[in-house]
Design an enzyme around this catalytic site. Sequence first.
Site, PDB file in Angstrom:
ATOM      1  N   SER A   1       0.826  -1.207   0.000  1.00 33.82           N
ATOM      2  CA  SER A   1       0.000   0.000   0.000  1.00 33.82           C
ATOM      3  C   SER A   1       0.866   1.265   0.000  1.00 33.82           C
ATOM      4  O   SER A   1       1.855   1.358   0.722  1.00 33.82           O
ATOM      5  CB  SER A   1      -0.890   0.006   1.236  1.00 33.82           C
TER       6      SER A   1
ATOM      7  N   LYS B   1      -3.419   2.235  -2.318  1.00 38.16           N
ATOM      8  CA  LYS B   1      -3.024   3.208  -1.308  1.00 38.16           C
ATOM      9  C   LYS B   1      -4.214   3.420  -0.375  1.00 38.16           C
ATOM     10  O   LYS B   1      -5.336   3.039  -0.701  1.00 38.16           O
ATOM     11  CB  LYS B   1      -2.503   4.497  -1.939  1.00 38.16           C
TER      12      LYS B   1
ATOM     13  N   ASN C   1       9.794   8.399   4.657  1.00 39.43           N
ATOM     14  CA  ASN C   1       8.735   9.150   3.992  1.00 39.43           C
ATOM     15  C   ASN C   1       7.709   9.639   4.983  1.00 39.43           C
ATOM     16  O   ASN C   1       7.512   9.053   6.048  1.00 39.43           O
ATOM     17  CB  ASN C   1       8.052   8.297   2.916  1.00 39.43           C
TER      18      ASN C   1
ATOM     19  N   CYS D   1      -0.132   3.654  10.423  1.00 39.31           N
ATOM     20  CA  CYS D   1       0.606   4.680   9.687  1.00 39.31           C
ATOM     21  C   CYS D   1       1.324   5.601  10.669  1.00 39.31           C
ATOM     22  O   CYS D   1       0.700   6.191  11.549  1.00 39.31           O
ATOM     23  CB  CYS D   1      -0.323   5.507   8.803  1.00 39.31           C
TER      24      CYS D   1
ATOM     25  N   ILE E   1       5.471  -5.774   7.733  1.00 42.54           N
ATOM     26  CA  ILE E   1       5.284  -4.705   8.677  1.00 42.54           C
ATOM     27  C   ILE E   1       5.039  -3.394   7.929  1.00 42.54           C
ATOM     28  O   ILE E   1       5.373  -3.279   6.749  1.00 42.54           O
ATOM     29  CB  ILE E   1       6.545  -4.526   9.587  1.00 42.54           C
TER      30      ILE E   1
ATOM     31  N   GLY F   1      12.473   0.139   2.827  1.00 44.55           N
ATOM     32  CA  GLY F   1      13.631  -0.240   2.018  1.00 44.55           C
ATOM     33  C   GLY F   1      14.456  -1.341   2.660  1.00 44.55           C
ATOM     34  O   GLY F   1      14.146  -1.821   3.756  1.00 44.55           O
TER      35      GLY F   1
ATOM     36  N   GLY G   1      11.182  -3.992   2.774  1.00 47.73           N
ATOM     37  CA  GLY G   1      12.491  -3.996   2.126  1.00 47.73           C
ATOM     38  C   GLY G   1      12.721  -5.096   1.115  1.00 47.73           C
ATOM     39  O   GLY G   1      13.862  -5.399   0.795  1.00 47.73           O
TER      40      GLY G   1
ATOM     41  N   THR H   1       8.940  -0.292  -1.714  1.00 48.92           N
ATOM     42  CA  THR H   1       9.976   0.666  -2.099  1.00 48.92           C
ATOM     43  C   THR H   1      10.731   0.245  -3.361  1.00 48.92           C
ATOM     44  O   THR H   1      11.187   1.096  -4.130  1.00 48.92           O
ATOM     45  CB  THR H   1      10.929   0.869  -0.905  1.00 48.92           C
TER      46      THR H   1
END
Lengths: 265, 306
Positions: free
Chosen positions: B23, B47, B71, B132, B193, B219, B246, B268
Amino acid sequence: MLAEQAKILENRDRGAGVFLLKLGSPLVARQARVGQFVQLLISENYDPLLRRPFCFYNIDQDNGQIEVLYQVVGTGTELLSRKKAGEKLSVFGPLGRGFEIEPDLESAILIGGGIGWAALNKIHHKLALRDIHYVPFFGARDLGFYQAIGAGEVIPIPPGNIATDDGSYGYHGFITELVEAKINEEFHFSKPTIFACGPNPMLKAVQALAGKYDLKAQISLEARMACGFGVCLGCAVKKAHGEGYFKVCHDGPVFNADEVELSKI
Amino acid sequence: MNNPDLSTGLGPIELKNPVLTASGTAGYGLELRPFFDIAELGGIVTKAVTPEPRVGNPPPRLWETSCGLLNSIGLENVGLAAFLKDILPLLQKINTRVIVNVAGRTEDEYLEVVRGLNGNEGIAGLEINISCPNVKQGGIAFGTDPVMAAALIKKVRAATDYPLIAKLPPNVTDIVIIAERVMEAGADVVSLINTLKGLAVDVNTRKPCLATITGGLSGPAIKPVALRMVHEVYQALKIPILGGGGIMTADDALEFIICGAGAVSVGTAIFRDPKAPLNIAQGIKSYLAKNNIGGIRNLIGSIDLS
């Protein structure tokens, strides 16, 4: 918009930390338009993790080549500067919305600041070849940087239209001051469209000029970005009208000067 | 094994292969269409969708770190009404599983989105974003408190028949406790996660590099943490897990699957290469073929701890 393994044809040190990278990238070159950009994958491992965005300094569709002019400012550009001719580089592009030259354009002013010239070189050539009233300007921090950038090397910029921050060449002061004087001198009967790229303070001055003299202006913005094609939503610039943000990669990098609020980038 | 079986499942959600987009990293999935046929993916996680449109956080929203990305986008999205009118009809035409990520500031906001999504064709499940790190209210507050997390999932469960995936934050002391509570409350799957809360500072100005001060780290830098959490939750609970954090290569994805993930989300990596999810799915297939493994289900949780 595609990814291509390009061959480095040249990565030339122009001095003052400025390099000119020439790539054999026929698929990207074929689609490229003035003012658009590419994302280069500089490292095959994950540091730096992200690609780096660079606008087209030159597009040679006949020979399938593109050129990028860049300044070494961080890890990514430093690594890029060490690449040699013959190596391969993943190129992703062309990306974004470029400059628009209206068919009935009668007069134009070009304003470049520092490495921002990289976005303007190609449109400088296009505008200079048109039968219009066209006046280019360029400003840099000093003579050495001006020479490294090479603004006006192929199609000259009048020496009176060059400024440096330290006065080592041309006018000692901001380039936008020269531009304003020229607007008052030469542009009584036409309203030139401004094309500009440079540091944010310069672009803000361009916005102010455009506002004061009621001129159209297209400005090319720089922003930190991750994806380059509109999914990460990272490269936000505040809309001047209404709520919310444009994405520099997707809605730009070229914007009409009155669309964006440059204090919020 | 020439044609290994890539099909897998996350609880009640059947998938043709184990690779989904994470997402917030592929828009609504449609944005990847210029690069490959997104029907080749196991699924799309959209998203976040909130009740009203959100403009997101002020810039700077991004900061690159060593092998990672901080981010703080702030759940910028078109809102529920535009999602239903403009986006979902397009997604319904694509032959892949669509999982809608749901976010809100309050319980009522989550429930408003869930009820709005009810009854629509083409939604394979909801990923409830209780984690979030970049939204002041809600989000992470629900995710870090097991009682609040469970209470929210319970209400969402009562409000919909869609399969529920609870997306958990890594910013907790014990991930197993929260995973257990949300499953008891009615979640079908946990997603592990979300980003790790992080910070970067410009030493010249002494200002934070992000406008919101902190952001979420993603990442390759976070992969070992994500993998450890998937492993802990799987070993303790043997529940369906959507694993991610990642993932850049097929081997990264395989690590998650071996640790217990029934499917993986790729995020990412898309920013580096929009085709990454497809390449990873193909790489998994090659691995299975090469190692003579009949199907991906044989691999899930197969870590050798002897």
